[in-house]
Each structure stands twice: as structure tokens, then as C-alpha cells.
Motif scaffolding. Structure first.
Motif, PDB file in Angstrom:
ATOM      1  N   ARG A 157       0.725  -1.004  -0.008  1.00 15.57           N
ATOM      2  CA  ARG A 157       0.052  -0.165   0.059  1.00 15.57           C
ATOM      3  C   ARG A 157       0.831   1.239   0.039  1.00 15.57           C
ATOM      4  N   THR A 158       1.953   1.168   0.840  1.00 10.35           N
ATOM      5  CA  THR A 158       2.901   2.369   0.832  1.00 10.35           C
ATOM      6  C   THR A 158       3.448   2.603  -0.422  1.00 10.35           C
ATOM      7  N   ALA A 159       3.831   1.602  -1.197  1.00 10.22           N
ATOM      8  CA  ALA A 159       4.669   1.705  -2.448  1.00 10.22           C
ATOM      9  C   ALA A 159       3.725   2.320  -3.423  1.00 10.22           C
ATOM     10  N   PHE A 160       2.431   1.852  -3.622  1.00  5.95           N
ATOM     11  CA  PHE A 160       1.519   2.647  -4.618  1.00  5.95           C
ATOM     12  C   PHE A 160       1.350   4.046  -4.301  1.00  5.95           C
ATOM     13  N   THR A 161       1.205   4.187  -2.840  1.00  5.90           N
ATOM     14  CA  THR A 161       0.868   5.343  -2.530  1.00  5.90           C
ATOM     15  C   THR A 161       1.990   6.569  -2.703  1.00  5.90           C
ATOM     16  N   MET A 162       3.359   5.964  -2.473  1.00 12.78           N
ATOM     17  CA  MET A 162       4.471   6.936  -2.768  1.00 12.78           C
ATOM     18  C   MET A 162       4.758   7.048  -4.366  1.00 12.78           C
ATOM     19  N   ALA A 163       4.232   6.156  -5.161  1.00 11.74           N
ATOM     20  CA  ALA A 163       4.384   6.287  -6.526  1.00 11.74           C
ATOM     21  C   ALA A 163       3.446   7.305  -7.056  1.00 11.74           C
ATOM     22  N   ASP A 164       2.356   7.196  -6.618  1.00 10.57           N
ATOM     23  CA  ASP A 164       1.317   8.218  -6.979  1.00 10.57           C
ATOM     24  C   ASP A 164       1.614   9.715  -6.318  1.00 10.57           C
ATOM     25  N   ASN A 165       2.204   9.768  -5.304  1.00 11.12           N
ATOM     26  CA  ASN A 165       2.720  11.057  -4.783  1.00 11.12           C
ATOM     27  C   ASN A 165       4.095  11.616  -5.704  1.00 11.12           C
ATOM     28  N   ILE A 166       4.824  10.589  -6.076  1.00 13.41           N
ATOM     29  CA  ILE A 166       5.724  11.135  -6.980  1.00 13.41           C
ATOM     30  C   ILE A 166       5.468  11.840  -8.315  1.00 13.41           C
ATOM     31  N   ARG A 167       4.421  11.190  -8.906  1.00  6.09           N
ATOM     32  CA  ARG A 167       3.857  11.820 -10.080  1.00  6.09           C
ATOM     33  C   ARG A 167       3.390  13.134  -9.866  1.00  6.09           C
ATOM     34  N   GLU A 168       2.531  13.371  -8.772  1.00  5.23           N
ATOM     35  CA  GLU A 168       1.801  14.355  -8.291  1.00  5.23           C
ATOM     36  C   GLU A 168       2.972  15.518  -8.083  1.00  5.23           C
ATOM     37  N   ARG A 169       4.111  15.344  -7.602  1.00  4.16           N
ATOM     38  CA  ARG A 169       5.231  16.075  -7.411  1.00  4.16           C
ATOM     39  C   ARG A 169       5.714  16.644  -8.421  1.00  4.16           C
ATOM     40  N   VAL A 170       5.926  15.456  -9.659  1.00  5.66           N
ATOM     41  CA  VAL A 170       6.441  15.603 -10.979  1.00  5.66           C
ATOM     42  C   VAL A 170       5.876  16.697 -11.735  1.00  5.66           C
ATOM     43  N   GLN A 171       4.487  16.647 -11.517  1.00  5.87           N
ATOM     44  CA  GLN A 171       3.562  17.603 -12.308  1.00  5.87           C
ATOM     45  C   GLN A 171       3.703  18.974 -11.636  1.00  5.87           C
ATOM     46  N   SER A 172       3.748  18.815 -10.288  1.00 11.15           N
ATOM     47  CA  SER A 172       3.664  20.422  -9.534  1.00 11.15           C
ATOM     48  C   SER A 172       5.153  21.009 -10.143  1.00 11.15           C
ATOM     49  N   TRP A 173       6.222  20.240  -9.929  1.00 11.58           N
ATOM     50  CA  TRP A 173       7.554  20.824 -10.453  1.00 11.58           C
ATOM     51  C   TRP A 173       7.510  21.270 -11.853  1.00 11.58           C
ATOM     52  N   ARG A 174       6.798  20.680 -12.762  1.00 11.93           N
ATOM     53  CA  ARG A 174       6.865  21.071 -13.996  1.00 11.93           C
ATOM     54  C   ARG A 174       6.131  22.446 -14.172  1.00 11.93           C
ATOM     55  N   LEU A 175       4.652  22.375 -13.535  1.00  7.84           N
ATOM     56  CA  LEU A 175       3.772  23.501 -13.539  1.00  7.84           C
ATOM     57  C   LEU A 175       4.552  24.797 -12.984  1.00  7.84           C
ATOM     58  N   GLN A 176       5.280  24.682 -11.790  1.00  2.00           N
ATOM     59  CA  GLN A 176       6.205  25.554 -11.260  1.00  2.00           C
ATOM     60  C   GLN A 176       7.312  25.961 -12.285  1.00  2.00           C
ATOM     61  N   ARG A 177       8.029  25.295 -13.047  1.00  2.00           N
ATOM     62  CA  ARG A 177       8.897  25.753 -13.732  1.00  2.00           C
ATOM     63  C   ARG A 177       8.227  26.690 -15.056  1.00  2.00           C
ATOM     64  N   VAL A 178       6.960  26.269 -15.400  1.00  2.00           N
ATOM     65  CA  VAL A 178       6.473  26.799 -16.529  1.00  2.00           C
ATOM     66  C   VAL A 178       6.094  28.102 -16.085  1.00  2.00           C
ATOM     67  N   ALA A 179       5.580  28.132 -14.722  1.00  7.41           N
ATOM     68  CA  ALA A 179       5.151  29.516 -14.265  1.00  7.41           C
ATOM     69  C   ALA A 179       6.513  30.522 -14.267  1.00  7.41           C
ATOM     70  N   ASP A 180       7.931  29.972 -13.889  1.00  6.93           N
ATOM     71  CA  ASP A 180       8.961  30.783 -14.166  1.00  6.93           C
ATOM     72  C   ASP A 180       9.381  31.249 -15.358  1.00  6.93           C
ATOM     73  N   ILE A 181       9.374  30.400 -16.434  1.00  8.28           N
ATOM     74  CA  ILE A 181       9.582  30.721 -17.671  1.00  8.28           C
ATOM     75  C   ILE A 181       8.644  31.953 -18.091  1.00  8.28           C
ATOM     76  N   LEU A 182       7.328  31.745 -17.737  1.00  2.00           N
ATOM     77  CA  LEU A 182       6.331  32.916 -18.365  1.00  2.00           C
ATOM     78  C   LEU A 182       6.760  34.135 -17.628  1.00  2.00           C
ATOM     79  N   ALA A 183       7.235  33.966 -16.254  1.00  3.05           N
ATOM     80  CA  ALA A 183       7.608  35.301 -15.514  1.00  3.05           C
ATOM     81  C   ALA A 183       8.949  35.748 -15.715  1.00  3.05           C
ATOM     82  N   ASP A 184       9.656  35.284 -16.914  1.00  3.64           N
ATOM     83  CA  ASP A 184      10.946  35.445 -17.273  1.00  3.64           C
ATOM     84  C   ASP A 184      11.949  35.437 -16.063  1.00  3.64           C
ATOM     85  N   THR A 185      11.959  34.187 -15.490  1.00  5.47           N
ATOM     86  CA  THR A 185      12.867  33.857 -14.396  1.00  5.47           C
ATOM     87  C   THR A 185      13.861  32.814 -14.856  1.00  5.47           C
ATOM     88  N   THR A 186      14.126  32.538 -15.969  1.00  7.36           N
ATOM     89  CA  THR A 186      14.948  31.789 -16.559  1.00  7.36           C
ATOM     90  C   THR A 186      16.560  32.172 -16.233  1.00  7.36           C
TER      91      THR A 186
END
Length: 400
Positions: A157-186
Motif C-alpha cells: 500500500r505504501t509503495a503504491f501511495t508513494m508512486a502516486d505522490n511522486i507523479r503529483e510532485r513531478v507535475q507540480s514541479w513542471r507547472l512551477q517551472r512553466v510559471a517561472d518561464i512565463l515570469a521571465d525567471t530563466t
């Protein structure tokens, strides 16, 4: 030995396991023979492989005599044919384990006395726990005390939960990076407004004990290139190392950045440059550049210490009003400009850092990227990318 690149392992490395000695543990196991004849032998082998993948990864060394977990001597595997055995292992781990395991790599080590031993390296899986399914088996295994054991319900159960959490963290990281690019913070100024953005994020990026060895990028400054650039340089900044088509203080149109957590971000504004009122995506240009760059970026990721699986994602920013510029003679009654500001394609999992150059292979760059290309073409009113034939093979000559 786990820190030694697989292809660098030779007899001297294996002999140090005996002289030190290095006992069997959660990251290494010794076998005197490699038997894959009977169904029972295959199930035991797959259980060992899955146990490493579901734990911290590690090496299985075949051709080592051991007593109570301590290696004693190297013994060449009898009647060993590496090509035949490596193919059998590959097929077994991809069909006898679910989801299929693509992170097991083998390496034959020739002994001075003659013959060979085999090292099988299994990377930790960060996606989901792997289930042994061969011949009716349905069990999860994990490493424990130098051996393997069944995972209990709580661990599964923990392994499946951790996998789901990692996917969510990847998506969150991506969207934050996109926001940084749109804000010209490259790390350097980007010319233009519309941008192609590629993100490649390993699940290992969220391992608190991992940091990419970014010094390796300096060694590859002539092979690691931005998406759409002829000239480039390598520069350091707070988040990591980037390769760009201009100087550190100049405005650029293309860069690729390697982060300390092992993630990669490619940004390009040159391919989507507007010309007056015309806002066009050139058919074939974007696709060919991504297909061309993907193998070298993955190779660089492997050199800095990244392992699969990796999520790859494509974004097109500030593209409202852009339309697909197709080759002469190709038209569609349903074609239309993109009707939203930003496009974000769904992630694709890359299970191995070694891609196949055969056009019809499932892990050819064009096959891995097809869903992303189709999504962009859908946004322009087409049923899919025109760069593939009816069998799904990428048409390499589809250059703009």
C-alpha cells in the motif's frame, strides 16, 4: 560496486569484492550458476530481480562462489553465451514482471583464466511495485537481510501511495517551472514570446539523498545542445548547469538546463518566432529537433547519475493563434489556429535511458514522443501528426 558504472566493471572490481570482502546485502547478491531452464528456476530468478527493483536497486553477480553470503572465488559460467542469455533475461523481465521492467541491464566480465561471469544491475523503480506474474505467480518481493521476502500488505500500500505522490510532485514541479518561464525567471533572457518547453524529470529527482553530478555536463559541451541552435556554451547558475546559444549575459533563443535533482529543461523561442501577422508551427521542424536531441539528453542524464523511469512532458507557451504550416499539397478542411494560450501534453514514461535507433522500435525517440506530437496537431485541428506512416513508423525524411 553499485557506484561503479556497469560497463566499467572488470575482473579487478569483482576480485575486490572477495578481498575486502563485501558480503551479500540489500544491494548485492551472489550466484554461482545461472539456471533459467525450468519454470521454477525462472520464477526464483524473477523474484530476485523484482526484489531489487522494489527496494533500492542493486547487482546480481552470477559466477561467484559464496559461503554464508561471503564471496570466495570467481567461477566462469559453464557453456555461457552472453548474447543468448542477455536476450533471454530481457524477455523474461519484460514479460514475467508487471508492470514490465526495463531498468535491468547486464554486463559480461571476462576472466583472465578464461570464461565469463555476468553482472545484472537492476535500478530501483520509482513508479509502482513490480509484481512477479510468470507462470501463474502473483507476488511482490522486496530485499531483506541479504535475501528476498514477500512484501506485506502495508508495504504494498505504501509503495503504491508513494508512486502516486511522486507523479503529483513531478507535475507540480513542471507547472512551477512553466510559471517561472512565463515570469521571465530563466537563467538568461529569452527573446520572443512563444516557447517550446520540454521537461524530463526522473522519479529519482525527489530522492532526498540524490544529487546529480553536473560536472559531467562540462565534459559534454560539444554533444549536449539546445533544441534549435548551432552555437552553444556551458554556464553555471544557482539551480545547476545550462547550455545556451549565447553568452551568459546575452539574450538567447534556445537553452537546455540540467538541474541538481537530475531533471532537464529545454526551452526554445526560435522555432515559434512570429513573422508579422503569421504565427506558424512548421510541420516537421519541432518533431525532428526533439527526436534528434532526446538521445543525447538522456545519455547526459545517465552520466550525471540519473536512472529510469523518467517522465517526459512537452509544453507550448503563448501559442494562441498559431497554426500548423504543412507541406505543399497537404490540406485539411478542419485545420484551425490554436484556441488557447498554453498547451501542456500528458507525461510519457521513459523506462530506459538507452533508446533504440530502429524506426519501428517501441523505445525509438519518435515512438516515445508520438503522443505529444499528436496532441499538438490535434490542437491545430488535425487527427494526428503526419510524420508517421500507417504502421506508426517515423518518416525520417519529413524535414521542413
Amino acid at each position: 560496486m553499485n557506484d561503479t558504472p556497469l560497463q566499467d566493471i572488470d575482473e579487478s572490481v569483482l576480485l575486490r569484492l572477495i578481498s575486502t570482502p563485501v558480503l551479500e546485502g540489500d544491494r548485492i547478491e551472489y550466484k554461482e550458476l545461472l539456471n533459467l531452464t525450468s519454470d521454477e528456476q525462472k520464477k526464483k530468478f524473477l523474484a530476485g530481480v523484482a526484489s531489487f527493483a522494489n527496494s533500492s536497486g542493486g547487482d546480481m553477480v552470477f559466477g561467484v562462489e559464496a559461503r554464508d553470503g561471503q564471496p570466495i572465488a570467481l567461477k566462469a559460467l559453464p557453456a555461457f553465451n552472453y548474447d543468448r542469455v542477455s536476450l533471454q533475461i530481457r524477455d523474461l523481465v519484460r514479460t514475467g514482471i508487471q508492470p514490465p521492467l526495463y531498468t535491468a541491464e547486464s554486463h559480461a566480465v571476462r576472466l583472465n583464466s578464461g570464461g565469463e561471469v555476468l553482472v545484472l544491475r537492476i535500478a530501483k523503480t520509482w513508479a509502482v511495485p513490480h509484481l512477479v506474474t510468470y507462470n501463474g505467480e502473483h507476488r511482490f518481493y522486496v530485499r531483506h537481510g541479504g535475501g528476498k521476502r514477500l512484501m506485506d500488505v502495508g508495504e504494498i500500500r505504501t509503495a503504491f501511495t508513494m508512486a502516486d505522490n511522486i507523479r503529483e510532485r513531478v507535475q507540480s514541479w513542471r507547472l512551477q517551472r512553466v510559471a517561472d518561464i512565463l515570469a521571465d525567471t530563466t537563467p538568461c533572457d529569452l527573446s520572443g514570446e512563444a516557447a517550446v518547453v520540454v521537461h524530463m524529470v526522473p522519479f529519482r529527482a525527489f530522492d532526498p539523498g540524490f544529487e546529480a553530478n553536473l560536472r559531467e555536463i562540462e565534459k559534454r559541451r560539444t554533444t549536449v545542445r539546445p533544441l534549435y541552435s548551432d552555437g552553444w556554451g556551458t554556464y553555471h547558475e544557482f539551480d545547476g548547469v545550462y547550455v545556451a546559444d549565447g553568452g551568459v549575459r546575452r539574450e538567447v533563443t534556445s537553452l537546455v538546463q540540467f538541474f541538481r535533482n537530475g531533471a532537464v529543461e529545454g526551452v526554445d523561442t526560435g522555432m515559434l518566432a512570429a513573422h508579422g501577422d503569421k504565427r506558424l508551427i512548421e510541420a516537421g521542424l519541432l518533431e525532428n529537433k526533439l527526436i534528434e536531441r532526446l538521445p543525447s539528453w538522456l545519455d547526459a542524464m545517465s552520466k550525471v547519475g540519473v536512472s529510469a523511469p523518467i517522465l517526459i512532458m512537452l509544453s507550448l507557451l503563448n501559442v494562441r493563434g498559431y497554426q500548423m504550416k504543412t507541406p505543399i499539397g497537404f490540406t485539411s478542411m478542419d485545420a484551425h489556429p490554436i484556441n488557447r494560450d498554453h498547451l501542456h501534453t500528458s507525461p510519457t514514461v521513459i523506462e530506459t535511458l538507452r533508446l533504440n535507433s530502429k524506426a519501428k522500435a517501441s523505445n525509438h525517440p519518435a515512438a516515445l514522443l508520438r503522443s505529444h506530437f499528436d496532441t499538438i496537431w490535434n490542437a491545430c485541428g488535425y487527427p494526428g501528426c503526419i510524420g508517421y506512416d500507417n504502421s506508426g513508423k517515423w518518416l525520417a525524411g519529413n524535414d521542413p
